[in-house]
Design a protein around this motif. Structure first.
Motif, short mmCIF file in Angstrom:
data_model
loop_
_atom_site.label_atom_id
_atom_site.label_comp_id
_atom_site.label_asym_id
_atom_site.label_seq_id
_atom_site.Cartn_x
_atom_site.Cartn_y
_atom_site.Cartn_z
N ASN A 119 -0.94 -12.10 -9.49
CA ASN A 119 -1.85 -11.06 -10.27
C ASN A 119 -1.01 -11.00 -11.62
OD1 ASN A 119 -3.97 -10.48 -8.59
ND2 ASN A 119 -2.92 -8.81 -7.61
N ASN A 120 0.45 -10.76 -11.56
CA ASN A 120 1.11 -10.59 -12.98
C ASN A 120 0.97 -12.06 -13.73
OD1 ASN A 120 1.97 -8.10 -12.19
ND2 ASN A 120 3.61 -8.84 -11.46
N LYS A 121 1.02 -13.17 -13.05
CA LYS A 121 0.79 -14.53 -13.84
C LYS A 121 -0.55 -14.65 -14.17
CE LYS A 121 3.97 -17.66 -12.52
NZ LYS A 121 4.86 -18.60 -13.54
N SER A 122 -1.61 -14.18 -13.61
CA SER A 122 -2.92 -14.58 -14.14
C SER A 122 -3.31 -13.58 -15.29
CB SER A 122 -3.79 -14.28 -12.90
OG SER A 122 -4.10 -12.90 -12.53
N GLY A 123 -2.77 -12.22 -15.16
CA GLY A 123 -2.76 -10.98 -16.20
C GLY A 123 -4.14 -10.36 -15.50
N ASP A 124 -4.65 -10.61 -14.48
CA ASP A 124 -5.92 -10.18 -13.87
C ASP A 124 -5.43 -9.55 -12.59
OD1 ASP A 124 -8.55 -9.57 -14.44
OD2 ASP A 124 -9.01 -11.71 -14.99
N LYS A 125 -6.52 -9.10 -11.89
CA LYS A 125 -6.64 -8.52 -10.55
C LYS A 125 -7.37 -9.52 -9.70
CE LYS A 125 -3.58 -5.02 -10.49
NZ LYS A 125 -2.32 -5.26 -9.85
N LEU A 126 -6.96 -10.76 -9.58
CA LEU A 126 -8.09 -11.78 -9.02
C LEU A 126 -7.40 -11.57 -7.48
CD1 LEU A 126 -7.65 -14.63 -11.36
CD2 LEU A 126 -9.65 -13.13 -11.15
N SER A 127 -6.45 -11.26 -7.33
CA SER A 127 -6.05 -11.12 -5.67
C SER A 127 -5.84 -9.64 -5.35
CB SER A 127 -4.59 -11.76 -5.60
OG SER A 127 -4.67 -13.00 -6.22
N PRO A 128 -6.90 -9.01 -4.95
CA PRO A 128 -7.18 -7.65 -4.80
C PRO A 128 -6.23 -6.99 -3.55
CG PRO A 128 -9.06 -8.52 -4.01
CD PRO A 128 -8.31 -9.62 -4.81
N LEU A 129 -5.57 -6.02 -3.75
CA LEU A 129 -4.75 -5.24 -2.60
C LEU A 129 -5.85 -4.17 -1.93
CD1 LEU A 129 -1.45 -4.71 -4.36
CD2 LEU A 129 -2.22 -6.63 -2.87
N GLU A 130 -5.73 -3.95 -0.83
CA GLU A 130 -6.26 -2.90 -0.05
C GLU A 130 -5.70 -1.51 -0.84
OE1 GLU A 130 -8.94 -3.00 2.48
OE2 GLU A 130 -8.76 -4.95 1.55
N PRO A 131 -6.44 -0.40 -0.47
CA PRO A 131 -5.86 0.96 -1.08
C PRO A 131 -4.41 1.18 -0.80
CG PRO A 131 -8.04 1.28 -0.53
CD PRO A 131 -7.76 -0.34 0.09
N CYS A 132 -4.16 0.64 0.36
CA CYS A 132 -2.73 1.29 0.83
C CYS A 132 -1.71 -0.12 0.56
CB CYS A 132 -2.63 1.44 2.46
SG CYS A 132 -3.56 3.04 2.63
N GLY A 133 -2.10 -1.08 -0.17
CA GLY A 133 -1.18 -2.21 -0.44
C GLY A 133 -1.50 -3.37 0.50
N GLY A 134 -2.42 -3.29 1.47
CA GLY A 134 -2.37 -4.40 2.38
C GLY A 134 -3.35 -5.62 1.62
N ILE A 135 -3.14 -6.66 2.37
CA ILE A 135 -3.75 -7.82 1.89
C ILE A 135 -4.82 -8.12 3.17
CG2 ILE A 135 -3.18 -10.38 1.58
CD1 ILE A 135 -1.91 -8.17 -0.33
N ASP A 136 -5.72 -8.65 2.74
CA ASP A 136 -7.00 -8.88 3.76
C ASP A 136 -6.86 -10.23 4.17
OD1 ASP A 136 -9.21 -9.09 5.37
OD2 ASP A 136 -10.53 -7.96 3.84
N LEU A 137 -6.60 -10.86 5.27
CA LEU A 137 -6.35 -12.12 5.74
C LEU A 137 -7.34 -12.45 7.05
CD1 LEU A 137 -2.43 -11.92 5.30
CD2 LEU A 137 -3.97 -12.93 3.77
N THR A 138 -7.59 -13.72 7.02
CA THR A 138 -8.27 -14.12 8.31
C THR A 138 -7.84 -15.56 8.87
OG1 THR A 138 -10.48 -13.17 7.40
CG2 THR A 138 -10.64 -14.66 9.11
N GLN A 139 -7.32 -15.51 10.07
CA GLN A 139 -6.88 -16.65 10.62
C GLN A 139 -8.19 -17.60 10.93
OE1 GLN A 139 -5.37 -15.77 14.58
NE2 GLN A 139 -5.02 -18.19 15.06
#
Length: 156
Positions: free
Chosen positions: A18-38
């Motif tokens: 997100n810092n590299k892009s200057g955008d929030k293209l990689s959203p975090l969940e409200p508690c800072g979690g990352i939504d992932l799928t195996q």
């Protein structure tokens, strides 16, 4: 299988992009979690833009995290299984969340009832069971990671 990971490494990786892009293209969940799928390796298709893929690792022998260098979008992490950014999966195809893990690293006070403080003891069995049910679909890698530019950066 879909999870939300609250570990500092996953959050650090997304914040780095997100810092590299200057955008929030990689959203975090409200508690800072990352939504992932195996997913099975055979389910991952890169139809165009392979030349933009780069690998970021926290340590030289660490988990390979593949992202698109043109927009800094996380694509997937590769280890024993492929863990893909759930935001890349169409909403109507997403699985329900099975686990919220590494809760000890979650941001803010939270009200998530099924938040595990670490990885639940039975989670590896679910992962292995899913791989076994795939009759070998988990092998090989979608493409040769050695052919992609690697960068090592301590992003936590």
């Amino acid at each position: 299988m879909r999870i939300v990971c609250h570990c500092k490494d996953c959050r650090g990786y997304y914040n780095f992009l997100n810092n590299k892009s200057g955008d929030k293209l990689s959203p975090l969940e409200p508690c800072g979690g990352i939504d992932l799928t195996q997913i099975y390796n055979s389910e991952l298709k890169i139809e165009q833009g392979k030349e933009y893929l780069k690998v970021l690792k926290k340590t030289p022998g660490g988990l390979a995290r593949v992202y698109a260098s043109c927009c800094y979008t996380p694509i997937y992490s590769s280890g024993m299984v492929i863990i893909v950014n759930t935001n890349l999966i169409p909403i109507n195809s997403r699985l329900p969340i099975c686990f919220q893990i590494i809760g000890r690293d979650a941001l803010k006070p939270h009200t998530i009832n099924d938040l595990y403080s670490s990885v639940p003891w039975f989670w590896p069995f679910k992962m292995i069971g899913r791989l076994s049910a795939g009759n070998g679909k988990g092998i090989p890698e979608p493409f040769d990671l050695k052919s992609i530019e690697h960068e090592v950066f301590n992003f936590s």
